[in-house]
Design an enzyme around this catalytic site. Structure first.
Site, mmCIF file in Angstrom:
data_model
loop_
_atom_site.group_PDB
_atom_site.id
_atom_site.type_symbol
_atom_site.label_atom_id
_atom_site.label_comp_id
_atom_site.label_asym_id
_atom_site.label_seq_id
_atom_site.Cartn_x
_atom_site.Cartn_y
_atom_site.Cartn_z
ATOM 1 C CE LYS A 34 -2.085 -1.293 3.857
ATOM 2 N NZ LYS A 34 -1.403 -2.597 4.145
ATOM 3 N NE ARG A 109 -4.747 -1.450 9.926
ATOM 4 C CZ ARG A 109 -3.697 -0.913 9.326
ATOM 5 N NH1 ARG A 109 -3.764 0.273 8.764
ATOM 6 N NH2 ARG A 109 -2.577 -1.574 9.274
ATOM 7 N NE ARG A 146 7.553 -2.250 6.281
ATOM 8 C CZ ARG A 146 6.242 -2.262 6.430
ATOM 9 N NH1 ARG A 146 5.464 -1.760 5.490
ATOM 10 N NH2 ARG A 146 5.704 -2.784 7.506
ATOM 11 N NE ARG A 179 5.822 0.211 10.056
ATOM 12 C CZ ARG A 179 4.711 -0.011 9.355
ATOM 13 N NH1 ARG A 179 4.591 0.495 8.134
ATOM 14 N NH2 ARG A 179 3.727 -0.713 9.864
ATOM 15 N NE ARG A 190 1.978 -4.564 11.312
ATOM 16 C CZ ARG A 190 3.104 -4.394 10.590
ATOM 17 N NH1 ARG A 190 4.275 -4.703 11.106
ATOM 18 N NH2 ARG A 190 3.043 -3.906 9.377
HETATM 19 P P1 AP5 Z 1 4.788 -1.564 1.946
HETATM 20 O O1 AP5 Z 1 4.356 -0.775 0.764
HETATM 21 O O2 AP5 Z 1 5.571 -0.871 3.010
HETATM 22 O O3 AP5 Z 1 3.539 -2.351 2.572
HETATM 23 P P2 AP5 Z 1 2.211 -1.775 3.236
HETATM 24 O O4 AP5 Z 1 1.044 -2.437 2.565
HETATM 25 O O5 AP5 Z 1 2.218 -0.301 3.299
HETATM 26 O O6 AP5 Z 1 2.376 -2.452 4.663
HETATM 27 P P3 AP5 Z 1 2.348 -1.833 6.143
HETATM 28 O O7 AP5 Z 1 3.085 -2.826 7.012
HETATM 29 O O8 AP5 Z 1 2.811 -0.419 6.175
HETATM 30 O O9 AP5 Z 1 0.836 -1.944 6.447
HETATM 31 P P4 AP5 Z 1 0.158 -1.967 7.785
HETATM 32 O O10 AP5 Z 1 -1.229 -1.980 7.322
HETATM 33 O O11 AP5 Z 1 0.505 -3.067 8.714
HETATM 34 O O12 AP5 Z 1 0.779 -0.714 8.561
HETATM 35 P P5 AP5 Z 1 0.295 0.775 8.740
HETATM 36 O O13 AP5 Z 1 1.459 1.644 8.699
HETATM 37 O O14 AP5 Z 1 -0.872 1.051 7.887
HETATM 38 O O15 AP5 Z 1 5.629 -2.817 1.378
HETATM 39 C C1 AP5 Z 1 6.219 -3.756 2.255
HETATM 40 C C2 AP5 Z 1 7.602 -4.153 1.704
HETATM 41 O O16 AP5 Z 1 7.426 -4.898 0.505
HETATM 42 C C3 AP5 Z 1 8.514 -2.972 1.352
HETATM 43 O O17 AP5 Z 1 9.802 -3.331 1.755
HETATM 44 C C4 AP5 Z 1 8.422 -2.861 -0.176
HETATM 45 O O18 AP5 Z 1 9.628 -2.380 -0.727
HETATM 46 C C5 AP5 Z 1 8.151 -4.301 -0.579
HETATM 47 N N1 AP5 Z 1 7.262 -4.424 -1.739
HETATM 48 C C6 AP5 Z 1 6.043 -3.828 -1.903
HETATM 49 N N2 AP5 Z 1 5.487 -4.205 -3.065
HETATM 50 C C7 AP5 Z 1 6.358 -5.079 -3.647
HETATM 51 C C8 AP5 Z 1 6.341 -5.839 -4.856
HETATM 52 N N3 AP5 Z 1 5.303 -5.792 -5.705
HETATM 53 N N4 AP5 Z 1 7.416 -6.631 -5.124
HETATM 54 C C9 AP5 Z 1 8.461 -6.718 -4.261
HETATM 55 N N5 AP5 Z 1 8.538 -6.021 -3.089
HETATM 56 C C10 AP5 Z 1 7.499 -5.221 -2.790
HETATM 57 O O19 AP5 Z 1 -0.259 0.707 10.255
HETATM 58 C C11 AP5 Z 1 0.610 0.488 11.343
HETATM 59 C C12 AP5 Z 1 -0.203 0.415 12.621
HETATM 60 O O20 AP5 Z 1 -0.899 1.660 12.848
HETATM 61 C C13 AP5 Z 1 -1.305 -0.654 12.633
HETATM 62 O O21 AP5 Z 1 -0.821 -1.942 12.987
HETATM 63 C C14 AP5 Z 1 -2.269 -0.077 13.675
HETATM 64 O O22 AP5 Z 1 -1.801 -0.307 14.979
HETATM 65 C C15 AP5 Z 1 -2.186 1.433 13.402
HETATM 66 N N6 AP5 Z 1 -3.221 1.879 12.449
HETATM 67 C C16 AP5 Z 1 -2.997 2.434 11.222
HETATM 68 N N7 AP5 Z 1 -4.155 2.696 10.604
HETATM 69 C C17 AP5 Z 1 -5.149 2.306 11.458
HETATM 70 C C18 AP5 Z 1 -6.566 2.291 11.383
HETATM 71 N N8 AP5 Z 1 -7.219 2.726 10.289
HETATM 72 N N9 AP5 Z 1 -7.252 1.798 12.436
HETATM 73 C C19 AP5 Z 1 -6.626 1.365 13.554
HETATM 74 N N10 AP5 Z 1 -5.280 1.339 13.690
HETATM 75 C C20 AP5 Z 1 -4.541 1.804 12.641
HETATM 76 MG MG MG Z 2 2.428 1.124 4.839
#
Ligand code: AP5
Ligand code: MG
Length: 241
Positions: A34, A109, A146, A179, A190
């Protein structure tokens, strides 16, 4: 929310078209890509990228009251309570840059968050929910390698997506860090939370005609971006940049 009420210009050769704001919802498990694809979509479509995870991490860095409250949930791999998320998100959506819509990364989410977004926007916005369908084994591999920029938040990968200079962001020269919630025990939690709370949103948006698109998140970054762009409603394929 203001972005639901403002008439927008399409920027097409035919002139100004009246168009509903476009709310792109990037769905998918942690590590699906994402945050990798949202900035390119943002640039191509001229819509702001709003990541609730990045907003929380910014609050944590500043040690704001919201950050102090969210930190414990995030570090344990739990979701931040809906009321805190909704207050933060709706405040962000009121900014002027959301008049034509936005790209939501990590929101909604939970079903209550999705309902709150629907209630807030009513019928005045157009939704596109793009689900990055990615299997667990790839997710674990991606998260394990990552590294993210401390400054601009851009994600890299130690194998799949290396920065030009080790430890340094290509775009802003910021420092690349791991992270705290990317350690394996927290990732497991998660993924479990994703299955229970977030995955049901796929069915939720599938029930809304024309809203959900399934994207194969296993493909290369280039292919995934191309598929994401392909799935955007055609009248929105313009850039203001
Ligand atoms: P990346 O793009 O970083 O993945 P992502 O989908 O953004 O994953 P996140 O771990 O950031 O998602 P998340 O939902 O757990 O965390 P968030 O920050 O939203 O890609 C991952 C890796 O893969 C990278 O190294 C990239 O280079 C590689 N990659 C990507 N695509 C690729 C491809 N096609 N081929 C090869 N490599 C590839 O949330 C964190 C925390 O915040 C949550 O756990 C929660 O506690 C809180 N939070 C956030 N939003 C909410 C909400 N709405 N409600 C409640 N709590 C929330
Ligand atoms: Mg992310």
């Amino acid at each position: 929310m203001e972005c639901a009420t403002i008439k927008t210009g399409g920027g097409t050769a035919a002139g100004v078209l009246e168009q509903k704001p476009l709310i792109i919802i990037l769905l998918g498990p942690p590590g699906a890509g994402k945050g990798t694809h949202a900035p390119a979509l943002s640039q191509k479509l001229g819509l702001p990228h709003i990541s609730t995870g990045d907003l929380f991490r910014e609050h944590i860095r500043e040690q704001s009251p919201l950050g102090q409250c969210a930190q414990d949930y995030i570090n344990r791999g739990k979701l931040v309570p809906d009321d805190l998320v909704l207050a933060m998100l709706f405040e962000r959506l009121q900014k002027n840059d959301c008049q034509r819509g936005c790209i939501l990364d990590g929101f909604p989410r939970t079903l209550p968050q999705a309902n709150a977004l629907n209630e807030r926007l009513g019928n005045t916005a157009q939704f596109a929910a793009l689900n990055l369908d990615t299997p667990d084994h790839l997710i674990i591999e991606r998260i394990a390698g990552r590294i993210v920029c401390q400054g601009c938040k851009k994600p890299y990968h130690t194998t799949f997506n290396k920065p030009r200079n080790p430890g340094q962001c290509d775009d802003c020269s910021g420092i690349l860090i791991t992270r705290p919630d990317d350690q394996s025990s927290v990732v497991k939690q998660r993924l479990e939370v994703y299955r229970l709370e977030t995955k049901p949103l796929i069915d939720y948006y599938a029930q809304q005609p024309g809203v959900l698109a399934q994207i194969n998140g296993q493909n290369t970054k280039e292919q995934v971006l191309s598929d994401l762009l392909e799935s955007i409603p055609s009248e929105n394929k313009f850039s203001s940049k």
